[in-house]
Scaffold this motif. Sequence first.
Motif, PDB file in Angstrom:
ATOM      1  N   SER A 283      -1.523  -2.482  -2.929  1.00  0.00           N
ATOM      2  CA  SER A 283      -0.936  -1.295  -2.300  1.00  0.00           C
ATOM      3  C   SER A 283      -1.727  -0.816  -1.086  1.00  0.00           C
ATOM      4  O   SER A 283      -1.178  -0.159  -0.208  1.00  0.00           O
ATOM      5  CB  SER A 283      -0.812  -0.156  -3.326  1.00  0.00           C
ATOM      6  N   GLY A 284      -3.007  -1.145  -1.000  1.00  0.00           N
ATOM      7  CA  GLY A 284      -3.804  -0.715   0.146  1.00  0.00           C
ATOM      8  C   GLY A 284      -3.901  -1.730   1.260  1.00  0.00           C
ATOM      9  O   GLY A 284      -4.448  -1.440   2.325  1.00  0.00           O
ATOM     10  N   VAL A 285      -3.347  -2.922   1.054  1.00  0.00           N
ATOM     11  CA  VAL A 285      -3.495  -3.982   2.053  1.00  0.00           C
ATOM     12  C   VAL A 285      -2.803  -3.611   3.363  1.00  0.00           C
ATOM     13  O   VAL A 285      -3.357  -3.798   4.446  1.00  0.00           O
ATOM     14  CB  VAL A 285      -2.975  -5.330   1.500  1.00  0.00           C
ATOM     15  N   SER A 286      -1.609  -3.069   3.286  1.00  0.00           N
ATOM     16  CA  SER A 286      -0.858  -2.770   4.509  1.00  0.00           C
ATOM     17  C   SER A 286      -1.490  -1.633   5.322  1.00  0.00           C
ATOM     18  O   SER A 286      -1.286  -1.549   6.526  1.00  0.00           O
ATOM     19  CB  SER A 286       0.592  -2.430   4.174  1.00  0.00           C
ATOM     20  N   THR A 287      -2.263  -0.790   4.666  1.00  0.00           N
ATOM     21  CA  THR A 287      -2.905   0.330   5.368  1.00  0.00           C
ATOM     22  C   THR A 287      -4.391   0.103   5.589  1.00  0.00           C
ATOM     23  O   THR A 287      -5.088   1.014   6.035  1.00  0.00           O
ATOM     24  CB  THR A 287      -2.712   1.638   4.569  1.00  0.00           C
ATOM     25  N   ASP A 288      -4.876  -1.105   5.295  1.00  0.00           N
ATOM     26  CA  ASP A 288      -6.298  -1.444   5.428  1.00  0.00           C
ATOM     27  C   ASP A 288      -7.210  -0.544   4.605  1.00  0.00           C
ATOM     28  O   ASP A 288      -8.344  -0.267   4.987  1.00  0.00           O
ATOM     29  CB  ASP A 288      -6.739  -1.417   6.894  1.00  0.00           C
ATOM     30  N   LYS A 289      -6.718  -0.080   3.474  1.00  0.00           N
ATOM     31  CA  LYS A 289      -7.521   0.742   2.569  1.00  0.00           C
ATOM     32  C   LYS A 289      -7.617   0.010   1.238  1.00  0.00           C
ATOM     33  O   LYS A 289      -6.610  -0.224   0.587  1.00  0.00           O
ATOM     34  CB  LYS A 289      -6.901   2.125   2.390  1.00  0.00           C
ATOM     35  N   LEU A 290      -8.827  -0.340   0.852  1.00  0.00           N
ATOM     36  CA  LEU A 290      -9.007  -1.123  -0.371  1.00  0.00           C
ATOM     37  C   LEU A 290      -9.729  -0.365  -1.469  1.00  0.00           C
ATOM     38  O   LEU A 290      -9.483  -0.615  -2.644  1.00  0.00           O
ATOM     39  CB  LEU A 290      -9.795  -2.394  -0.062  1.00  0.00           C
ATOM     40  N   ARG A 291     -10.643   0.512  -1.111  1.00  0.00           N
ATOM     41  CA  ARG A 291     -11.506   1.109  -2.146  1.00  0.00           C
ATOM     42  C   ARG A 291     -10.722   1.856  -3.205  1.00  0.00           C
ATOM     43  O   ARG A 291     -10.923   1.624  -4.398  1.00  0.00           O
ATOM     44  CB  ARG A 291     -12.544   2.023  -1.495  1.00  0.00           C
ATOM     45  N   GLU A 292      -9.845   2.756  -2.803  1.00  0.00           N
ATOM     46  CA  GLU A 292      -9.105   3.540  -3.788  1.00  0.00           C
ATOM     47  C   GLU A 292      -8.134   2.672  -4.604  1.00  0.00           C
ATOM     48  O   GLU A 292      -8.122   2.761  -5.835  1.00  0.00           O
ATOM     49  CB  GLU A 292      -8.357   4.688  -3.121  1.00  0.00           C
ATOM     50  N   PRO A 293      -7.329   1.811  -3.954  1.00  0.00           N
ATOM     51  CA  PRO A 293      -6.465   0.932  -4.768  1.00  0.00           C
ATOM     52  C   PRO A 293      -7.277   0.033  -5.703  1.00  0.00           C
ATOM     53  O   PRO A 293      -6.852  -0.230  -6.828  1.00  0.00           O
ATOM     54  CB  PRO A 293      -5.709   0.111  -3.725  1.00  0.00           C
ATOM     55  N   ALA A 294      -8.436  -0.440  -5.247  1.00  0.00           N
ATOM     56  CA  ALA A 294      -9.272  -1.284  -6.109  1.00  0.00           C
ATOM     57  C   ALA A 294      -9.803  -0.488  -7.296  1.00  0.00           C
ATOM     58  O   ALA A 294      -9.853  -1.009  -8.418  1.00  0.00           O
ATOM     59  CB  ALA A 294     -10.429  -1.877  -5.307  1.00  0.00           C
ATOM     60  N   ARG A 295     -10.187   0.758  -7.056  1.00  0.00           N
ATOM     61  CA  ARG A 295     -10.639   1.608  -8.179  1.00  0.00           C
ATOM     62  C   ARG A 295      -9.496   1.842  -9.159  1.00  0.00           C
ATOM     63  O   ARG A 295      -9.705   1.852 -10.370  1.00  0.00           O
ATOM     64  CB  ARG A 295     -11.189   2.930  -7.655  1.00  0.00           C
ATOM     65  N   ASP A 296      -8.288   2.014  -8.639  1.00  0.00           N
ATOM     66  CA  ASP A 296      -7.124   2.219  -9.512  1.00  0.00           C
ATOM     67  C   ASP A 296      -6.783   0.954 -10.305  1.00  0.00           C
ATOM     68  O   ASP A 296      -6.323   1.032 -11.442  1.00  0.00           O
ATOM     69  CB  ASP A 296      -5.905   2.640  -8.689  1.00  0.00           C
ATOM     70  N   ALA A 297      -6.988  -0.202  -9.678  1.00  0.00           N
ATOM     71  CA  ALA A 297      -6.652  -1.470 -10.323  1.00  0.00           C
ATOM     72  C   ALA A 297      -7.743  -1.939 -11.278  1.00  0.00           C
ATOM     73  O   ALA A 297      -7.470  -2.728 -12.192  1.00  0.00           O
ATOM     74  CB  ALA A 297      -6.408  -2.545  -9.258  1.00  0.00           C
ATOM     75  N   ARG A 298      -8.953  -1.462 -11.090  1.00  0.00           N
ATOM     76  CA  ARG A 298     -10.103  -1.945 -11.874  1.00  0.00           C
ATOM     77  C   ARG A 298      -9.881  -1.890 -13.391  1.00  0.00           C
ATOM     78  O   ARG A 298     -10.112  -2.890 -14.080  1.00  0.00           O
ATOM     79  CB  ARG A 298     -11.362  -1.179 -11.482  1.00  0.00           C
ATOM     80  N   PRO A 299      -9.437  -0.754 -13.957  1.00  0.00           N
ATOM     81  CA  PRO A 299      -9.244  -0.729 -15.421  1.00  0.00           C
ATOM     82  C   PRO A 299      -8.214  -1.755 -15.899  1.00  0.00           C
ATOM     83  O   PRO A 299      -8.368  -2.326 -16.985  1.00  0.00           O
ATOM     84  CB  PRO A 299      -8.756   0.697 -15.709  1.00  0.00           C
TER      85      PRO A 299
END
Length: 152
Positions: free
Chosen positions: A111-127
Amino acid sequence: MDLIPAAVWTLHVAFAALWTGSVLFVSATVVPAATSATIGTDAIASIVGRLQLVTRLSAVVLFATGGHMAGTTYTIERLTGTGRGHLVLTMLVLWFVLAALVEIGSKKLLSGVSTDKLREPARDARPLFLGAAVVSVLLLVTAGVLASNVVA
């Protein structure tokens, strides 16, 4: 020697190893790298896209080969009334859970790839990926117990 059961079993084990190994790799290396933004969005998109392909292909192959093995080895009574049957049914449930966790986690991560934002989506995906890693290990343990013939 009948080659069909050997081929089916080999395909089943190969795709199980590919899928669980891929999930463990992404969970242990890619998601943490995305969380710390030490990996780019193009790399994330490529890796997660491949994981989704492996997941979908493995789900089909495992369902077909596992269904064949269960259909030629077990009756409904043996599946529902024996320890080995329960392990087979447990594996089936765990495969579905693994597929769901990977698909949902992948969507969150991408979800963050298109906006060049990875940290928050990665934190959401981590669990979700941690859960997928745990399920992968449970699947490998269950397969080991089945292969060892310890349970009747």
